[in-house]
Design a protein around this motif. Structure first.
Motif, PDB file in Angstrom:
ATOM      1  N   ALA A  84       1.247   6.060   6.840  1.00  0.00           N
ATOM      2  CA  ALA A  84       1.087   5.738   7.374  1.00  0.00           C
ATOM      3  C   ALA A  84       2.621   5.983   6.832  1.00  0.00           C
ATOM      4  CB  ALA A  84       1.312   5.903   8.793  1.00  0.00           C
ATOM      5  N   CYS A  85       3.600   4.632   6.696  1.00  0.00           N
ATOM      6  CA  CYS A  85       4.398   4.426   6.702  1.00  0.00           C
ATOM      7  C   CYS A  85       4.546   5.708   4.892  1.00  0.00           C
ATOM      8  CB  CYS A  85       4.582   2.945   6.109  1.00  0.00           C
ATOM      9  SG  CYS A  85       4.901   2.384   7.109  1.00  0.00           S
ATOM     10  N   CYS A  86       3.715   5.225   3.861  1.00  0.00           N
ATOM     11  CA  CYS A  86       4.307   6.647   2.747  1.00  0.00           C
ATOM     12  C   CYS A  86       4.543   7.992   3.272  1.00  0.00           C
ATOM     13  CB  CYS A  86       2.559   6.003   2.065  1.00  0.00           C
ATOM     14  SG  CYS A  86       3.090   7.079   1.077  1.00  0.00           S
ATOM     15  N   VAL A  87       3.903   8.591   4.356  1.00  0.00           N
ATOM     16  CA  VAL A  87       3.959   9.988   4.519  1.00  0.00           C
ATOM     17  C   VAL A  87       5.594  10.092   5.720  1.00  0.00           C
ATOM     18  CG1 VAL A  87       3.356  11.698   6.654  1.00  0.00           C
ATOM     19  CG2 VAL A  87       1.641  10.293   4.740  1.00  0.00           C
ATOM     20  N   ILE A  88       5.552   9.240   6.522  1.00  0.00           N
ATOM     21  CA  ILE A  88       6.632   8.949   7.532  1.00  0.00           C
ATOM     22  C   ILE A  88       8.385   8.863   5.698  1.00  0.00           C
ATOM     23  CG2 ILE A  88       5.880   8.634   9.233  1.00  0.00           C
ATOM     24  CD1 ILE A  88       7.452   6.420   8.722  1.00  0.00           C
TER      25      ILE A  88
ATOM     26  N   ILE B   1       0.545  -1.097  -0.315  1.00  0.00           N
ATOM     27  CA  ILE B   1      -0.082  -0.095  -0.198  1.00  0.00           C
ATOM     28  C   ILE B   1       0.930   1.616  -0.392  1.00  0.00           C
ATOM     29  CG2 ILE B   1      -1.885   1.338   1.316  1.00  0.00           C
ATOM     30  CD1 ILE B   1      -2.570  -1.616   2.486  1.00  0.00           C
ATOM     31  N   CYS B   2       2.270   1.179   0.864  1.00  0.00           N
ATOM     32  CA  CYS B   2       2.815   2.474   1.071  1.00  0.00           C
ATOM     33  C   CYS B   2       3.755   3.060  -0.840  1.00  0.00           C
ATOM     34  CB  CYS B   2       3.805   1.752   1.922  1.00  0.00           C
ATOM     35  SG  CYS B   2       5.236   3.099   1.965  1.00  0.00           S
ATOM     36  N   THR B   3       3.696   1.841  -1.304  1.00  0.00           N
ATOM     37  CA  THR B   3       4.412   1.890  -2.516  1.00  0.00           C
ATOM     38  C   THR B   3       3.536   2.543  -3.567  1.00  0.00           C
ATOM     39  OG1 THR B   3       5.705  -0.222  -1.897  1.00  0.00           O
ATOM     40  CG2 THR B   3       6.293   0.959  -3.949  1.00  0.00           C
ATOM     41  N   ILE B   4       2.504   1.361  -3.667  1.00  0.00           N
ATOM     42  CA  ILE B   4       1.606   2.206  -4.269  1.00  0.00           C
ATOM     43  C   ILE B   4       1.218   3.662  -4.461  1.00  0.00           C
ATOM     44  CG2 ILE B   4      -0.775   1.984  -5.296  1.00  0.00           C
ATOM     45  CD1 ILE B   4      -0.530  -1.464  -5.265  1.00  0.00           C
ATOM     46  N   VAL B   5       1.178   3.883  -3.029  1.00  0.00           N
ATOM     47  CA  VAL B   5       0.538   5.166  -2.617  1.00  0.00           C
ATOM     48  C   VAL B   5       2.382   6.628  -3.490  1.00  0.00           C
ATOM     49  CG1 VAL B   5      -0.002   7.032  -0.923  1.00  0.00           C
ATOM     50  CG2 VAL B   5      -0.886   4.252  -1.544  1.00  0.00           C
TER      51      VAL B   5
ATOM     52  N   PHE C 255       9.251  -0.401  11.994  1.00  0.00           N
ATOM     53  CA  PHE C 255       8.741  -0.489  13.136  1.00  0.00           C
ATOM     54  C   PHE C 255       7.239   0.941  14.372  1.00  0.00           C
ATOM     55  CE2 PHE C 255      10.221  -0.491  17.765  1.00  0.00           C
ATOM     56  CZ  PHE C 255       9.752  -1.503  18.534  1.00  0.00           C
ATOM     57  N   LEU C 256       8.502   1.462  14.929  1.00  0.00           N
ATOM     58  CA  LEU C 256       7.659   2.500  16.068  1.00  0.00           C
ATOM     59  C   LEU C 256       6.350   2.650  15.518  1.00  0.00           C
ATOM     60  CD1 LEU C 256       7.587   3.844  18.097  1.00  0.00           C
ATOM     61  CD2 LEU C 256       9.414   5.792  17.465  1.00  0.00           C
ATOM     62  N   VAL C 257       6.592   3.185  14.121  1.00  0.00           N
ATOM     63  CA  VAL C 257       4.944   3.915  14.164  1.00  0.00           C
ATOM     64  C   VAL C 257       4.362   2.573  13.522  1.00  0.00           C
ATOM     65  CG1 VAL C 257       3.461   4.742  11.399  1.00  0.00           C
ATOM     66  CG2 VAL C 257       5.966   5.856  12.533  1.00  0.00           C
ATOM     67  N   SER C 258       4.584   1.322  12.637  1.00  0.00           N
ATOM     68  CA  SER C 258       4.021   0.000  13.336  1.00  0.00           C
ATOM     69  C   SER C 258       3.470   0.478  14.657  1.00  0.00           C
ATOM     70  CB  SER C 258       4.246  -1.184  12.896  1.00  0.00           C
ATOM     71  OG  SER C 258       4.334  -0.755  10.915  1.00  0.00           O
ATOM     72  N   LEU C 259       4.281   0.143  15.804  1.00  0.00           N
ATOM     73  CA  LEU C 259       3.769   0.117  17.227  1.00  0.00           C
ATOM     74  C   LEU C 259       3.063   0.689  17.678  1.00  0.00           C
ATOM     75  CD1 LEU C 259       5.009  -1.947  19.310  1.00  0.00           C
ATOM     76  CD2 LEU C 259       6.959   0.363  20.361  1.00  0.00           C
ATOM     77  N   LEU C 260       2.794   2.031  17.030  1.00  0.00           N
ATOM     78  CA  LEU C 260       1.872   3.252  17.540  1.00  0.00           C
ATOM     79  C   LEU C 260       0.509   2.899  16.766  1.00  0.00           C
ATOM     80  CD1 LEU C 260       3.927   6.174  17.505  1.00  0.00           C
ATOM     81  CD2 LEU C 260       2.874   4.934  19.871  1.00  0.00           C
ATOM     82  N   LEU C 261       0.369   2.250  15.180  1.00  0.00           N
ATOM     83  CA  LEU C 261      -0.612   2.243  14.961  1.00  0.00           C
ATOM     84  C   LEU C 261      -1.675   0.692  14.925  1.00  0.00           C
ATOM     85  CD1 LEU C 261       0.164   4.747  11.396  1.00  0.00           C
ATOM     86  CD2 LEU C 261      -1.017   4.651  13.889  1.00  0.00           C
ATOM     87  N   VAL C 262      -0.938   0.205  15.331  1.00  0.00           N
ATOM     88  CA  VAL C 262      -0.942  -1.462  14.851  1.00  0.00           C
ATOM     89  C   VAL C 262      -2.031  -1.869  16.536  1.00  0.00           C
ATOM     90  CG1 VAL C 262       0.017  -2.318  13.031  1.00  0.00           C
ATOM     91  CG2 VAL C 262       1.170  -2.959  15.787  1.00  0.00           C
ATOM     92  N   ASP C 263      -2.649  -2.870  16.793  1.00  0.00           N
ATOM     93  CA  ASP C 263      -3.426  -3.639  17.641  1.00  0.00           C
ATOM     94  C   ASP C 263      -3.156  -4.800  17.642  1.00  0.00           C
ATOM     95  OD1 ASP C 263      -5.184  -4.660  16.610  1.00  0.00           O
ATOM     96  OD2 ASP C 263      -7.213  -3.300  17.122  1.00  0.00           O
ATOM     97  N   ALA C 264      -3.130  -5.747  18.893  1.00  0.00           N
ATOM     98  CA  ALA C 264      -2.624  -7.119  18.794  1.00  0.00           C
ATOM     99  C   ALA C 264      -3.506  -8.059  17.168  1.00  0.00           C
ATOM    100  CB  ALA C 264      -3.028  -7.922  19.651  1.00  0.00           C
TER     101      ALA C 264
END
Lengths: 266, 314
Positions: free
Chosen positions: A139-143, A74-78, A205-214
C-alpha cells in the motif's frame, strides 16, 4: 542574486519565518527528549537520558519500530523495479496514449490518501490479507509510486538515446544495453527515488492507521494513539528515532546524488 | 581449458544465458511493445487503487440497516442523499475547503521567497543549509511534527509556560482552526518549495537583470517577469498543496483535537466510530470526486506544470 536592499529585507523576513516554522517542531522534540522532569516544562528541568533508557526497555516500541522498518523495506523493494521500468519507458519511448498513461500513473496523488487507504482496506479485507504486514508495504508503495517514477524520468531524460544505439551497434544485445548503458545513466534517479520511497513509507501514517490492527501497529500509528493523553517526554524520545532516520536520509541523499538535483529544471 | 575460461569470463556466460532467455520470451519482433511491458507492473500496481475505488463505489450504494447492522443487498442512493443533506457534513466540507484555499495561498507566499533565495543565492553554503532545513522536516512524518507543535503550543506547552513566567494567563493556542491551518502550512511548505524550485531554476537570471537595466525595480521585475515565468511551478505547487491539505487527516486530528474535523476525519469516523461503511464510502467517493475535479480544473486551465511526468512537458 542581485537587487536592492528592500528586496533582500522582504525576502529574508519571509524566509526566516519559514525557516523558524520548519525547524521549530524538530528542535523542540529533540530538546524535550532530553528533559530530566516527568512532564515537559519550560525552562526544562535539567538534562538527562532517562527517557531514552526508558524507551530502549519498552518492547512494544521496539517491535513497532521493527515492523515499520519491515514495511518500508517491502515498499522500497517493490518500488525499485516497478518505478524504474515505468520511468524509463515514459522518458525514452513515444508511447501511445502517453497522456492517458501519465494521468493514470498519477492516480496515487490525485486520489486522496483517505480514499486510497479505505479502498485498499476494502480489497485487502476481501482478499483476507488484512492483518499482515506485507500488504501495508504494498500500500505504501502504491501511494508513493509517482515519486519513484518522477525521480527516474528526471534522470532518464538526460540520457542520450544515441548512446544506447551506439552500444547496440557495437554488438550489445538488449539486456546488456539496459544494464551497462541505460541503468547506470538513470542510477541517480533510482537512488533518489528509493530513498524517498523508504523514508515516506517509514513515516506513512494514515494508510497504516487504516490497514493495521493492534497486533501489527506501526510506530507512527503507535505515537498517534499515545498522543491523546498527557504530553510526556517518552514520546519525544521515540520521535527522535524519526528525526535521526530523516537526518540519515538527508545525509545519504546529499552524499549519493546531491540535494541540488531537486533544484534542477526539467 | 584454463585459457579459454579466462578469455570468456563467467559474467559473460551468465549474461549470454539471460540474453538467450530474454530473446526466447520476448523476441525482437515484440520490440515495439517493450515500453508497454515496462509500464505493465506500474499499471497493475496502481490498478489496486482502481479496484479500491470500485469497492468504495459498491459500498457507497448499500445502506446500513440500523436494527440488524447488516448492509442492504440492493443498491440505493440513500447514502448520497444523506451526505448531501446532513448539515454536519456540509460544515465539515466547507471547513476543509476554506482551509485548503487559505493554506494554499499562505504556503505559496512563504514557499516562493524560500525557493527563490535557494535557487538564486550565490553562496553554496546557504543553498545547502536551506535544502537541509527543508528536507529534514519533509522526511519527518506528520505525526511527529504535529506532536512538536503540541509541545510548543499546548495548554501546558512551552509558549504558555513562558507566558506564565511573565504573568500572562495561559491561552488556548491549539484545538482551534488557526492551529490546524498553521500546522498544515508547516506541513506543506517543503512540498511547495520542491515544486517551485525547478520552475525558478528554468528562468535565466539575465532576464531579471535585463528588466532591471530597463528601469524596472525588483517588485515590477517579480510581477512582470519572474512570477509569470514561474507559472508551471505555481501550478504544480498549488495543486499539490490544495489537494493534500483538503484531504489531510493527521493535522486536524492532532492539532484540532476533534473539534476541527476535516472531510478525511469524518470519513474515518463513519468507518470506525459509527461503523456505517456505506455512508463513509459515500463521503470518500465524493472527496475523490471533489479532488479530481479540482485537479482536472487546474490542469485544464493551466496545464500540468511541474507535475508532468515523462517526455512531454506541458
Amino acid at each position: 542574486m542581485s537587487g536592492s536592499r528592500s528586496k533582500s529585507i522582504v525576502l529574508w523576513t519571509l524566509v526566516t519565518i519559514a525557516l523558524v516554522t520548519l525547524s521549530a517542531p524538530t528542535i523542540v522534540v529533540l530538546g524535550a527528549s532530553f528533559t530530566g522532569g516527568n512532564i515537559i516544562t519550560f525552562p526544562p528541568d535539567g538534562l538527562s537520558l532517562r527517557w531514552y533508557a526508558r524507551i530502549s526497555q519498552a518492547s512494544d516500541l521496539r517491535n513497532a519500530f521493527l515492523r515499520t522498518l519491515q514495511v518500508a523495506t517491502i515498499c522500497t523493494i517493490v518500488a525499485i523495479p516497478v518505478g524504474t521500468l515505468a520511468g524509463i519507458a515514459l522518458a525514452k519511448y513515444a508511447v501511445r496514449f502517453e497522456k492517458t498513461i501519465q494521468i493514470y500513473l498519477l492516480l496515487p496523488f490525485t486520489i486522496p490518501l483517505i480514499g486510497s487507504g479505505i479502498g485498499l482496506m476494502l480489497i485487502f479485507g476481501k482478499a483476507g490479507i488484512l492483518g499482515q504486514l506485507w500488504p501495508v508495504g504494498i500500500a505504501c508503495c502504491v501511494i508513493n509510486l509517482p515519486f519513484m517514477i518522477w525521480a527516474v524520468t528526471a534522470s532518464a531524460t538526460g540520457l542520450d538515446p544515441d548512446l544506447e544505439l551506439a552500444a547496440a551497434n557495437c554488438g550489445a544485445p538488449p539486456l546488456q544495453v539496459f544494464f551497462s548503458v541505460t541503468l547506470p545513466a538513470v542510477m541517480p534517479g533510482v537512488i533518489t527515488g528509493s530513498l524517498l520511497m523508504f523514508i515516506l513509507a517509514l513515516n506513512e501514517f494514515l494508510v497504516s492507521l487504516l490497514l493495521v490492527d493492534a497486533r501489527i501497529v506501526t510506530l507512527p500509528v503507535l505515537i498517534y494513539n499515545s498522543i491523546r493523553s498527557i504530553i510526556t517526554p517518552d514520546l519525544a524520545a521515540i520521535s527522535v528515532v524519526f528525526i535521526a532516520c530523516s537526518a540519515v536520509a538527508v545525509f545519504l541523499l546529499d552524499r549519493l546524488v546531491g540535494l541540488d538535483i531537486f533544484l534542477k529544471s526539467k | 581449458m584454463r585459457a579459454a575460461r579466462t578469455a570468456y569470463p563467467l559474467k559473460w556466460r551468465v549474461m549470454d544465458a539471460l540474453e538467450g532467455v530474454a530473446a526466447a520470451i520476448w523476441p525482437a519482433r515484440f520490440r515495439r511493445a517493450t515500453p508497454y511491458l515496462m509500464l505493465l507492473p506500474a499499471v497493475l500496481l496502481v490498478g489496486l487503487l482502481v479496484l479500491g475505488l470500485i469497492q468504495i463505489a459498491d459500498a457507497s450504494l448499500r445502506t446500513l440497516d440500523t436494527t440488524t447492522f447488516q448492509f442492504s443487498d440492493n443498491y440505493s442512493i440513500a447514502n448520497f442523499r444523506r451526505a448531501l443533506t446532513e448539515p454536519l457534513f456540509l460544515v465539515v466540507a466547507q471547513r476543509s475547503l476554506i482551509a485548503a484555499l487559505i493554506v494554499t495561498a499562505m504556503t505559496l507566499v512563504f514557499a516562493f521567497p524560500y525557493a527563490y533565495l535557494m535557487v538564486r543565492t550565490r553562496s553554496p553554503g546557504l543553498r545547502k543549509f536551506l535544502l537541509i532545513a527543508l528536507f529534514l522536516p519533509f522526511f519527518i512524518g506528520q505525526v511527529v511534527r504535529a506532536y512538536g507543535w503540541l509541545i510548543i503550543l499546548g495548554n501546558q506547552g512551552m509558549v504558555n509556560e513562558a507566558l506564565g513566567l511573565v504573568g500572562v494567563a495561559p491561552m488556548r493556542l491549539i484545538y482551534n482552526y488557526p492551529a490546524v491551518l498553521f500546522g498544515l502550512v508547516q506541513y506543506m511548505l517543503p512540498f511547495a518549495v520542491l515544486m517551485l524550485a525547478p520552475a525558478l531554476t528554468a528562468i535565466p537570471e539575465e532576464l531579471e537583470a535585463a528588466a532591471g537595466s530597463l528601469g524596472a525595480n525588483w517588485v515590477r521585475t517579480f510581477i512582470h517577469v519572474v512570477l509569470p515565468l514561474a507559472r508551471p511551478g505555481f501550478i504544480g505547487a498549488g495543486v499539490v498543496v490544495l489537494t493534500l491539505s483538503l484531504t489531510d487527516f493527521a493535522v486536524p486530528a492532532i492539532l484540532g483535537g476533534g473539534s476541527q474535523d476535516f472531510i478525511a476525519n469524518a470519513i474515518y469516523d463513519q468507518f470506525f466510530r459509527t461503523s456505517d461503511q456505506g455512508l463513509g464510502a459515500t463521503l470518500a467517493l465524493m472527496l475523490v470526486a471533489l479532488g479530481s475535479i479540482l485537479v482536472g480544473l487546474v490542469f485544464a486551465l493551466f496545464g500540468a506544470g511541474t507535475l508532468a511526468m515523462g517526455r512531454s512537458r506541458a
